[in-house]
Design a protein around this motif. Sequence first.
Motif, PDB file in Angstrom:
ATOM      1  N   PHE A   1       1.159  -1.339  -0.102  1.00 13.50           N
ATOM      2  CA  PHE A   1       0.091  -0.086   0.022  1.00 13.50           C
ATOM      3  C   PHE A   1       1.205   1.131   0.316  1.00 13.50           C
TER       4      PHE A   1
ATOM      5  N   PHE B   1       2.174   1.993  -3.303  1.00  8.92           N
ATOM      6  CA  PHE B   1       1.335   2.918  -3.905  1.00  8.92           C
ATOM      7  C   PHE B   1       1.420   3.950  -3.865  1.00  8.92           C
ATOM      8  N   ILE B   2       1.583   4.226  -2.412  1.00 12.49           N
ATOM      9  CA  ILE B   2       1.598   5.740  -1.851  1.00 12.49           C
ATOM     10  C   ILE B   2       2.200   6.517  -2.774  1.00 12.49           C
TER      11      ILE B   2
ATOM     12  N   GLY C   1       4.068   5.814  -5.269  1.00  7.40           N
ATOM     13  CA  GLY C   1       3.516   5.871  -6.874  1.00  7.40           C
ATOM     14  C   GLY C   1       4.865   5.027  -6.939  1.00  7.40           C
TER      15      GLY C   1
ATOM     16  N   LEU D   1      -1.321   0.668  -9.324  1.00  3.10           N
ATOM     17  CA  LEU D   1      -2.607  -0.013  -8.146  1.00  3.10           C
ATOM     18  C   LEU D   1      -2.778  -1.345  -8.540  1.00  3.10           C
TER      19      LEU D   1
END
Lengths: 444, 600
Positions: free
Chosen positions: A116, A119-120, A122, A126
Amino acid sequence: MDILDTIYGEMTFPGRSALRVVRVSGELTKKAVEKIFDRHSSLMKTHKTAVRGKLLDLKGNTIDDIVAIFFKKPNSYTGEDVVEFHCHGAETVLKILSSSLESFGIRKAKNGEFSFRAFINGKISLKEARRLKKVMEAQTLKESSAVYASQEIIERELKSLSETIIEILARWEARIDFPEEVPQEDINKWIEELSPLQKQIDHLLKISERSRQVKEGFKVAIFGAPNSGKSSLFNNLLGRERAIVTPHPGTTRDILEEKLEIDGLPVIFLDMAGARKKSQKIEKAGIEKAIKVAEGAHLVLFLFDGKKGWRKSDDEALSFLKGKKIIKVATKKDLYKKKSLPENVVEISNLSGFGIEKLIKMVISSLKASLPKGELLILDEREMMTVQKTARFVKDAFISIKQRDEVSASDFLKRALFEIDELFKTESLEIIYDSIFKDFCIGK
Amino acid sequence: MRRLNFDAVVIGGGHSGVEASYILAKAGFSVALVTQRKDFIGRMSCNPSVGGVGKGHLVREIDALGGLMAKIADKSGIQFRILNSSKGAAVQGLRCQSDRNRYSQEAIYALCAFKNLEILEGEAVSIESSSSVRGVWLEDGTFIKTKNCIIAAGTFLRGKLFTGMSVKDGGRVGEPPSKQLSLSLEKLRISLSRLKTGTPARLKKDSINYEILEKQEGDRTPEPFSLYSKPFPLLPQTCCYVTYTTEKTKQVVNKFLDKSPLFQGLIKGIGPRYCPSLEDKIVKFPHHERHQVFIEPDGVDSDLVYPNGISTSLPVEAQDEFIRTIPGLEEAKVEVYGYAVEYDFIQPTNLNFDLSLKGIDGLYFAGQVIGTTGYEEAAGLGLYSAYNIIKKLKGKAPFRLQRSESYLGVMVEDLVLKGVLEPYRLFTSRAEYRMLLDRHTAYRRLSKYAEEENLIPEEEKIFREEWENSFRKWVGALKKHKTKGGNCFEAVKRESSLENSLLNDFPIENPFMKNYLFSEIRNEGYRKRFAEEARKIEAALYVKLPKDLDYQKIAGLSREMVERLSAAKPETLLSASRIPGVTPAALSLLRIEIEKRRKK
Ligand SMILES: Cc1cc2nc3c(=O)[nH]c(=O)nc-3n(C[C@H](O)[C@H](O)[C@H](O)COP(=O)(O)OP(=O)(O)OC[C@H]3O[C@@H](n4cnc5c(N)ncnc54)[C@H](O)[C@@H]3O)c2cc1C
Ligand SMILES: Nc1nc2c(ncn2[C@@H]2O[C@H](COP(=O)(O)OP(=O)(O)OP(=O)(O)O)[C@@H](O)[C@H]2O)c(=O)[nH]1
Ligand SMILES: [Mg+2]
């Protein structure tokens, strides 16, 4: 979940692995490393390089000889400062390491939290994050390899479903919104047009059901009279002394639960109190619970002391478990030679290990038989929900169209489509219009 | 000199401008309607008809909101029909043929009734403004002071008319374009793009051989657009005729394609796919043997008919030739030739949800000029912008309708959030909750908003209350009355064929009440379910995004997302999710951002 905390987590599968990797990610990583790794200064100068050194407890005592790797922000998996500790497998080392880290305010990562963050920050898309999350949630090796195949297959299935829906809706909405330009059809035609969806939906539901079962694991309850050797078998299956075994009946009071991977299947074994009809007060609650647990299991191993033979009270206990899949197991084979036992009984000895392999094989084949047919796909929460909701709306569409209500049917179908849109972030409404204006000459 | 200072100025007396000035005047504000020709107010540029599937719903909503269109359509209607009458109530669409001149007269008549509304004949040439509107300049040098202005210039902004390869300036046949206003808008750094639309020729009524044509009658019991229309219908009712193009028509059209401004690339603007020209249809659907043509009356006393279905921008000689290949039109005399019009429009994504321009306070846009097509869409937007000016003048929060509450809300949100690639027309399928949006429930859904602004006269209010009371009374009666296996309400719900036999026990005289009632019974289950769903979804998604959100500062958002989000300035997560191209990843980041802020 607060994304600013520093987190740690074990990266290896809990089980019998020799090396265990603990990852720490976030601001506080450096501070912690200074205290618990003796060669911290050389470690923090490197990037992505293994540094051998000693893992210390908070008092400075060496607890393990380890390898640590530092990944400098932002060039780490999560995009934050990351250190990986590769320790030896002992449980105590992990316990000490965890409590040291927690004393710095570093908390245990939640499932999928590293991805996560990646993902946050970058680091991954997703799609990748979701796939990784699934791999991490995967409990067994076979599951995690299935995950990689699944993502593509499930996307393909859903896309193909959405194409079918779009095709139907283009016709339906054209008839509804342009009654003067588009030929109108009898309701039976609408019903006929909808019917191909049924098969697609059934197929998807089967996939999702299979996935759910595999993810949840199969519960196998070890059931039987007190002192029949349940806890001994439980320990035997796990390969370690998890449950207390004594010669006295009524030893186990609570329910013990352990997950294992056998032949690629996640199996949860449950040990519990002995089931006896007439018993003391304390045990009674435990036994009622045991019956309930056995009822919720996929399979029940019904144990009885082979030396004593099958008794009337076993019959009575068995009567509580009507409709369950059951394997009858006679224990203590080492204590008797030949005995007249009921049919289909597996004889084992917890002491010599006799019959245990055979029992495991029987368990696996019985569980596999209960799995819906088809290849093994693992869906994540969102995909599962999409399939379920889509299926529900399609079903509603079938109901409506049979009631000759083409508008509701069409609206339900649209909702089904929007569920898939939601997952892929597509805009099917525009595709429907494209298709309408391509196929029908609209406009007076 | 007269004092020229108004609460609001409306530029353009088309369907949008008419509705806007009507509402503003009705609310008691001083309004100036600036339009090029007073006698062309409310003129129907294209087909002499109002309503249809989706559009008809919109007209009802306009009535429920206290607007004008339904009333004047009823007064000037010469044939009324319900489209989709065999399908569910949700998609049944009211449509009428109109007496073109009468429609326009009724509009003028309605506007002239207001003392606080002034009609100024002339061309508006520029908007005086900085960060907010100060006034409007007319071509003759007049300055009108105002803080609120609605631009409803329709197809007139730098309009060009095409017939064959000849191009003329014009906003509509016989009317000059509006060029200076375009320039003035560009000076305000408003970017304009081009769209196009077209219309067929008008034919002499008595040059057509009706004997060989299929006749199309209206409904035997016509239903008015407005619940309040009485007496109704007012004008004598007429019929339409249906004919078809032939193989010959195709040949003629194909022969002239090299003189088609559309296919030769003269027309740059994009036209609506749902109103294609005949040449478009023939080229795109070569396998279609024939295309339907409706011969529609232009009015009770008019000597013209409108051939619906053969809109064209082919040259005059092509039109003369192809029209005569159509059965019944062999001797047809053309009074006015068909043409295409290309015009400036402003991408509606430049507007706020109240239809005012982002960046200039008080400058509103409505109608075809923001990328829609159709009288009804134009009228709806006019009304919507006027509601917002009323709110602004009264110092209240902007007027906003939910998608689950009205087609008008659907349209405005679609326009403002997504923008348009072609002229936008309303379809029922654009609404997520069309089961909740049938014509019967329009008053129940929307009249409360009109009453809040005193836009419903007392006698209409009383009438409507009686109507709803009577509805409730019948529902009650049906629920009380026992029959086999339950009450009558449940019985009809299960078995719609019982409706007629039941009527013996329930003497419901008004046929519209009957429809209302049965639609309600049949859809009760779905309605409840959809209403509940809509409520939940809206509650979850109407989470407000902070006004000062700087998208550039949100870690992880790609540059493209930053651009899209900064441009659209969504108010809520829902709005953000509806912006084309915005990814779920971006939405998750927004959600996290809101969470973070909440914690601080
Ligand atoms: C050739 C043609 C074909 C069409 N075909 C279709 C069709 O097939 N289907 C369909 O649904 N719709 C069609 N329409 C569109 C329909 O006519 C419009 O949607 C509708 O009229 C728009 O209403 P409006 O109020 O926005 O603008 P309009 O009805 O165009 O009214 C604009 C008004 O603004 C006035 N005005 C403009 N500029 C100024 C100025 N600077 N100062 C003062 N007054 C000004 C004009 O005089 C006019 O009265 C067509 C229109 C045209 C012209
Ligand atoms: N010889 C022999 N002894 C066994 C075997 N299995 C279990 N025992 C013994 O039987 C006694 C009871 O074993 P447990 O495993 O505790 O039995 P249980 O069914 O869990 O008993 P409760 O928890 O009290 O219900 C212990 O003394 C075990 O050592 C076996 O296969 N052979
Ligand atoms: Mg035990």
